[in-house]
Scaffold this motif. Structure first.
Motif, PDB file in Angstrom:
ATOM      1  N   THR A  44       0.837  -1.207   0.000  1.00  0.00           N
ATOM      2  CA  THR A  44       0.000   0.000   0.000  1.00  0.00           C
ATOM      3  C   THR A  44       0.864   1.245   0.000  1.00  0.00           C
ATOM      4  O   THR A  44       2.013   1.236   0.471  1.00  0.00           O
ATOM      5  CB  THR A  44      -0.925   0.045   1.233  1.00  0.00           C
ATOM      6  OG1 THR A  44      -0.129   0.045   2.426  1.00  0.00           O
ATOM      7  CG2 THR A  44      -1.869  -1.154   1.243  1.00  0.00           C
ATOM      8  N   ALA A  45       0.296   2.322  -0.554  1.00  0.00           N
ATOM      9  CA  ALA A  45       0.939   3.637  -0.557  1.00  0.00           C
ATOM     10  C   ALA A  45      -0.161   4.685  -0.573  1.00  0.00           C
ATOM     11  O   ALA A  45      -1.351   4.349  -0.642  1.00  0.00           O
ATOM     12  CB  ALA A  45       1.858   3.789  -1.766  1.00  0.00           C
ATOM     13  N   TYR A  54      -3.155   0.490  -3.797  1.00  0.00           N
ATOM     14  CA  TYR A  54      -2.350  -0.732  -3.753  1.00  0.00           C
ATOM     15  C   TYR A  54      -1.466  -0.803  -4.996  1.00  0.00           C
ATOM     16  O   TYR A  54      -1.872  -0.393  -6.084  1.00  0.00           O
ATOM     17  CB  TYR A  54      -3.258  -1.957  -3.692  1.00  0.00           C
ATOM     18  CG  TYR A  54      -4.145  -1.997  -2.462  1.00  0.00           C
ATOM     19  CD1 TYR A  54      -3.772  -2.713  -1.331  1.00  0.00           C
ATOM     20  CD2 TYR A  54      -5.346  -1.293  -2.428  1.00  0.00           C
ATOM     21  CE1 TYR A  54      -4.578  -2.737  -0.199  1.00  0.00           C
ATOM     22  CE2 TYR A  54      -6.162  -1.306  -1.300  1.00  0.00           C
ATOM     23  CZ  TYR A  54      -5.772  -2.029  -0.190  1.00  0.00           C
ATOM     24  OH  TYR A  54      -6.575  -2.049   0.922  1.00  0.00           O
ATOM     25  N   TYR A  55      -0.237  -1.315  -4.828  1.00  0.00           N
ATOM     26  CA  TYR A  55       0.621  -1.533  -5.984  1.00  0.00           C
ATOM     27  C   TYR A  55       1.358  -2.862  -5.830  1.00  0.00           C
ATOM     28  O   TYR A  55       1.644  -3.319  -4.714  1.00  0.00           O
ATOM     29  CB  TYR A  55       1.602  -0.382  -6.171  1.00  0.00           C
ATOM     30  CG  TYR A  55       2.694  -0.298  -5.111  1.00  0.00           C
ATOM     31  CD1 TYR A  55       3.951  -0.867  -5.334  1.00  0.00           C
ATOM     32  CD2 TYR A  55       2.476   0.361  -3.901  1.00  0.00           C
ATOM     33  CE1 TYR A  55       4.952  -0.800  -4.376  1.00  0.00           C
ATOM     34  CE2 TYR A  55       3.460   0.439  -2.935  1.00  0.00           C
ATOM     35  CZ  TYR A  55       4.707  -0.138  -3.183  1.00  0.00           C
ATOM     36  OH  TYR A  55       5.697  -0.071  -2.237  1.00  0.00           O
ATOM     37  N   THR A  59       5.234  -6.152 -10.604  1.00  0.00           N
ATOM     38  CA  THR A  59       4.713  -5.622 -11.873  1.00  0.00           C
ATOM     39  C   THR A  59       4.423  -4.137 -11.817  1.00  0.00           C
ATOM     40  O   THR A  59       4.233  -3.503 -12.856  1.00  0.00           O
ATOM     41  CB  THR A  59       3.419  -6.359 -12.260  1.00  0.00           C
ATOM     42  OG1 THR A  59       2.389  -6.029 -11.305  1.00  0.00           O
ATOM     43  CG2 THR A  59       3.646  -7.860 -12.284  1.00  0.00           C
ATOM     44  N   MET A  60       4.343  -3.552 -10.599  1.00  0.00           N
ATOM     45  CA  MET A  60       4.013  -2.144 -10.368  1.00  0.00           C
ATOM     46  C   MET A  60       2.596  -1.789 -10.809  1.00  0.00           C
ATOM     47  O   MET A  60       2.258  -0.626 -10.994  1.00  0.00           O
ATOM     48  CB  MET A  60       5.022  -1.206 -11.053  1.00  0.00           C
ATOM     49  CG  MET A  60       6.444  -1.420 -10.584  1.00  0.00           C
ATOM     50  SD  MET A  60       6.604  -1.354  -8.762  1.00  0.00           S
ATOM     51  CE  MET A  60       6.212   0.361  -8.439  1.00  0.00           C
ATOM     52  N   GLU A  61       1.742  -2.785 -11.009  1.00  0.00           N
ATOM     53  CA  GLU A  61       0.323  -2.537 -11.290  1.00  0.00           C
ATOM     54  C   GLU A  61      -0.291  -1.834 -10.087  1.00  0.00           C
ATOM     55  O   GLU A  61       0.093  -2.087  -8.940  1.00  0.00           O
ATOM     56  CB  GLU A  61      -0.384  -3.860 -11.556  1.00  0.00           C
ATOM     57  CG  GLU A  61      -1.871  -3.732 -11.838  1.00  0.00           C
ATOM     58  CD  GLU A  61      -2.550  -5.077 -11.987  1.00  0.00           C
ATOM     59  OE1 GLU A  61      -3.789  -5.089 -12.141  1.00  0.00           O
ATOM     60  OE2 GLU A  61      -1.855  -6.105 -11.932  1.00  0.00           O
ATOM     61  N   ARG A 442     -17.837   1.408 -13.514  1.00  0.00           N
ATOM     62  CA  ARG A 442     -16.824   0.395 -13.800  1.00  0.00           C
ATOM     63  C   ARG A 442     -15.672   0.552 -12.827  1.00  0.00           C
ATOM     64  O   ARG A 442     -15.395   1.653 -12.337  1.00  0.00           O
ATOM     65  CB  ARG A 442     -16.322   0.542 -15.230  1.00  0.00           C
ATOM     66  CG  ARG A 442     -15.599   1.860 -15.517  1.00  0.00           C
ATOM     67  CD  ARG A 442     -14.942   1.845 -16.901  1.00  0.00           C
ATOM     68  NE  ARG A 442     -14.152   3.032 -17.115  1.00  0.00           N
ATOM     69  CZ  ARG A 442     -14.522   4.054 -17.890  1.00  0.00           C
ATOM     70  NH1 ARG A 442     -15.694   4.025 -18.502  1.00  0.00           N
ATOM     71  NH2 ARG A 442     -13.718   5.089 -18.057  1.00  0.00           N
ATOM     72  N   ALA A 443     -14.980  -0.544 -12.573  1.00  0.00           N
ATOM     73  CA  ALA A 443     -13.771  -0.491 -11.759  1.00  0.00           C
ATOM     74  C   ALA A 443     -12.640   0.064 -12.608  1.00  0.00           C
ATOM     75  O   ALA A 443     -12.591  -0.151 -13.817  1.00  0.00           O
ATOM     76  CB  ALA A 443     -13.418  -1.888 -11.259  1.00  0.00           C
ATOM     77  N   GLU A 444     -11.740   0.829 -11.983  1.00  0.00           N
ATOM     78  CA  GLU A 444     -10.602   1.374 -12.711  1.00  0.00           C
ATOM     79  C   GLU A 444      -9.426   1.528 -11.772  1.00  0.00           C
ATOM     80  O   GLU A 444      -9.590   1.677 -10.550  1.00  0.00           O
ATOM     81  CB  GLU A 444     -10.958   2.713 -13.362  1.00  0.00           C
ATOM     82  CG  GLU A 444     -11.448   3.767 -12.388  1.00  0.00           C
ATOM     83  CD  GLU A 444     -11.926   5.059 -13.087  1.00  0.00           C
ATOM     84  OE1 GLU A 444     -11.847   5.124 -14.329  1.00  0.00           O
ATOM     85  OE2 GLU A 444     -12.375   5.973 -12.382  1.00  0.00           O
ATOM     86  N   SER A 445      -8.231   1.502 -12.325  1.00  0.00           N
ATOM     87  CA  SER A 445      -7.018   1.684 -11.538  1.00  0.00           C
ATOM     88  C   SER A 445      -6.830   3.171 -11.244  1.00  0.00           C
ATOM     89  O   SER A 445      -7.451   4.028 -11.883  1.00  0.00           O
ATOM     90  CB  SER A 445      -5.811   1.172 -12.316  1.00  0.00           C
ATOM     91  OG  SER A 445      -5.529   2.034 -13.414  1.00  0.00           O
ATOM     92  N   PRO A 446      -5.962   3.527 -10.289  1.00  0.00           N
ATOM     93  CA  PRO A 446      -5.698   4.941 -10.035  1.00  0.00           C
ATOM     94  C   PRO A 446      -5.203   5.691 -11.271  1.00  0.00           C
ATOM     95  O   PRO A 446      -5.566   6.845 -11.483  1.00  0.00           O
ATOM     96  CB  PRO A 446      -4.626   4.901  -8.934  1.00  0.00           C
ATOM     97  CG  PRO A 446      -4.890   3.619  -8.208  1.00  0.00           C
ATOM     98  CD  PRO A 446      -5.331   2.654  -9.267  1.00  0.00           C
ATOM     99  N   VAL A 447      -4.382   5.054 -12.081  1.00  0.00           N
ATOM    100  CA  VAL A 447      -3.885   5.707 -13.289  1.00  0.00           C
ATOM    101  C   VAL A 447      -5.038   5.985 -14.251  1.00  0.00           C
ATOM    102  O   VAL A 447      -5.149   7.076 -14.827  1.00  0.00           O
ATOM    103  CB  VAL A 447      -2.807   4.846 -13.971  1.00  0.00           C
ATOM    104  CG1 VAL A 447      -2.426   5.431 -15.333  1.00  0.00           C
ATOM    105  CG2 VAL A 447      -1.572   4.746 -13.079  1.00  0.00           C
ATOM    106  N   GLU A 448      -5.915   5.006 -14.446  1.00  0.00           N
ATOM    107  CA  GLU A 448      -7.075   5.200 -15.312  1.00  0.00           C
ATOM    108  C   GLU A 448      -7.979   6.303 -14.765  1.00  0.00           C
ATOM    109  O   GLU A 448      -8.513   7.127 -15.518  1.00  0.00           O
ATOM    110  CB  GLU A 448      -7.861   3.899 -15.437  1.00  0.00           C
ATOM    111  CG  GLU A 448      -7.150   2.814 -16.224  1.00  0.00           C
ATOM    112  CD  GLU A 448      -7.860   1.475 -16.139  1.00  0.00           C
ATOM    113  OE1 GLU A 448      -7.763   0.693 -17.103  1.00  0.00           O
ATOM    114  OE2 GLU A 448      -8.506   1.209 -15.104  1.00  0.00           O
TER     115      GLU A 448
END
Length: 470
Positions: A44-45, A54-55, A59-61, A442-448
């Protein structure tokens, strides 16, 4: 407000990252948790606004939600009826919105509410049937936004006209000397000023003011029962919110934008939201920073000093002082006129405790104008040094407010060129932007999420006005 949100600096023509404007547009299915997989690869960060994500260590996803939780598509859930005009998707007449749109000239407040809920119903119906969003949705919203401003201009407005102010020093001297005034709220009031607007990179009006609208919102427009999640809304996390709450938040921010354009004589297309979110203030907690963070006070500051792109500011109030919380006054802090304040004698100063002396120093030579927050009210003002302000600490309870900041800095044309889909050229494309930038659950990543919000704010005017105003 005192936190700069650098991920939106592109709106003022600063550094440009192409990937930030590309939005993937997956299906809008939602998911629920079943069980947790034990693994040490996910860590976590916190981002710049203090939100946990979470990362993956290899893979740094990245993900807003815990990826160790196995998820699957939930069974269909019974939708909640939020308002007497809210119709469940299975009962919506697909022609209802078109019929109201055809008779939408000169809408009074009751008719405007009926039109708003017809939009909500159509959005819910389209999502339930996995259909594209009708072009009638943005067409109706544009008429609702027009009607909202017309109705607001009939309500009470308390305006104070001001002389615009900016730092007296310029260039590197200003940057170096201003930093202490920005970071130290006790010193901020002593910043040397001169007349005029800074308005870096923008096209601000030469007139400045502060405005109180006691009834900017009607009672039901800020109800957490009618609009769940409205009082903690952020553009980055809309997946779990009802479409009614998302649309209502946009409606309120667009009302602020149009009010600013009217108040300051700005062409509507020249002013865009740079940041807007609902914030929770809890008595006894420490300030945690930007959008959505908790804290029970806000230090003395100037919005344009904390972010050069903040040219006009607003705060909407979602609950009542004296009912839901005590304390928490919004304070405009101005230089007092000579001869209007008491200069203490040395004997009086010797009688003060250290705490009393600090408080005296903070208020000495200042004229403090408090606003007592009430549900439905709004404060709208130019963001320059003529409107230094602070928020006193809460004494008890929880306060909910919606700070928003607007810029007159133009969006670089290359930003639109690097988007997945650029400027809309038809009502159908506007509807598609409403769907994919706001209403596709929809679910999305922080970058998205960050990329989607950047695109949303830069396309705001194109989404909220008809084609002939683009």
């Amino acid at each position: 407000m005192p936190q700069a949100h650098t991920y939106l600096l592109v709106a003022c023509g600063l550094s440009l990252c192409a990937d930030g404007f590309l939005t993937t547009r997956p299906l809008r299915h939602r998911q629920v948790a079943l069980n947790v997989i034990e693994t040490d690869d996910w860590l976590t960060a916190q981002d710049a606004e203090g939100r946990t994500y979470y990362y993956h260590a290899v893979t740094m996803e990245t993900s807003w939600t815990d990826p160790r939780i196995v998820v699957e598509e939930p069974p269909s859930q019974k939708r909640q009826q939020l308002h007497s005009l809210h119709i469940l998707p299975s009962d919506v007449d697909r022609d209802a919105l078109s019929n109201i749109l055809a008779n939408s000239a000169d809408m009074d407040e009751a008719r405007t509410e009926e039109a708003f809920w017809s939009v909500v119903n159509e959005v819910d119906r389209a999502e339930a049937h996995d259909e594209p969003l009708s072009a009638d949705v943005p067409r109706m919203l544009h008429k609702i936004f027009d009607a909202d401003l017309k109705h607001l201009l009939t309500r009470e407005q308390l305006r104070t006209n001001l002389t615009c102010m900016q730092p007296a020093l310029t260039g590197a001297a200003n940057a170096g000397n201003s930093m202490g005034y920005i970071m130290d709220d006790y010193a901020h009031k002593d910043l040397p000023l001169k007349e005029g607007r800074a308005c870096e990179g923008g096209t601000c009006c030469e007139a400045c003011s502060r405005n109180i609208f006691p009834s900017f919102m009607l009672d039901g427009e800020c109800s957490p029962d009618i609009f769940p999640g409205l009082n903690q809304f952020t553009f980055n996390e809309v997946e779990g919110l009802p479409s009614a709450s998302i649309l209502q938040f946009i409606r309120l921010i667009e009302r602020v934008r149009r009010t600013m354009a009217h108040e300051y004589g700005l062409d509507l297309k020249t002013i865009l939201p740079l940041q807007a979110y609902a914030r929770k203030y809890v008595a006894g907690t420490t300030q945690q920073g930007g959008g959505g963070g908790e804290g029970d006070y806000v230090i003395l500051h100037t919005d344009e000093a904390t972010h050069s792109g903040y040219h006009y500011s607003s705060v909407l109030y979602l609950n009542d002082q004296g009912v839901d919380f005590t304390g928490g006054d919004f304070i405009f802090n101005d230089k007092a006129k000579e001869g209007t304040y008491h200069i203490p004698t040395s004997e009086e100063l010797e009688m003060l405790t250290m705490e009393e002396e600090l408080e005296r120093g903070r208020k000495f030579g200042r004229e403090l104008t408090p606003f007592h927050p009430s549900r439905g009210a709004a404060v709208i003002f130019s963001s320059g040094w003529e409107n230094m302000h602070e928020v006193y600490a809460l004494e008890s309870g929880t306060r909910y407010a919606v700070p928003s900041f607007f810029t007159t800095c133009p969006v670089p044309e290359q930003a639109y060129q690097q988007m997945h889909v650029g400027k809309p050229s038809s009502d159908e494309q506007i509807a598609d932007d409403w769907l994919h930038l706001l209403l596709a659950h929809r679910a999305e990543s922080p970058v998205e999420s960050v990329g989607r919000v950047k695109e949303l704010l830069m396309k705001w005017h194109y989404m909220c006005t008809p084609l002939d105003q683009h």
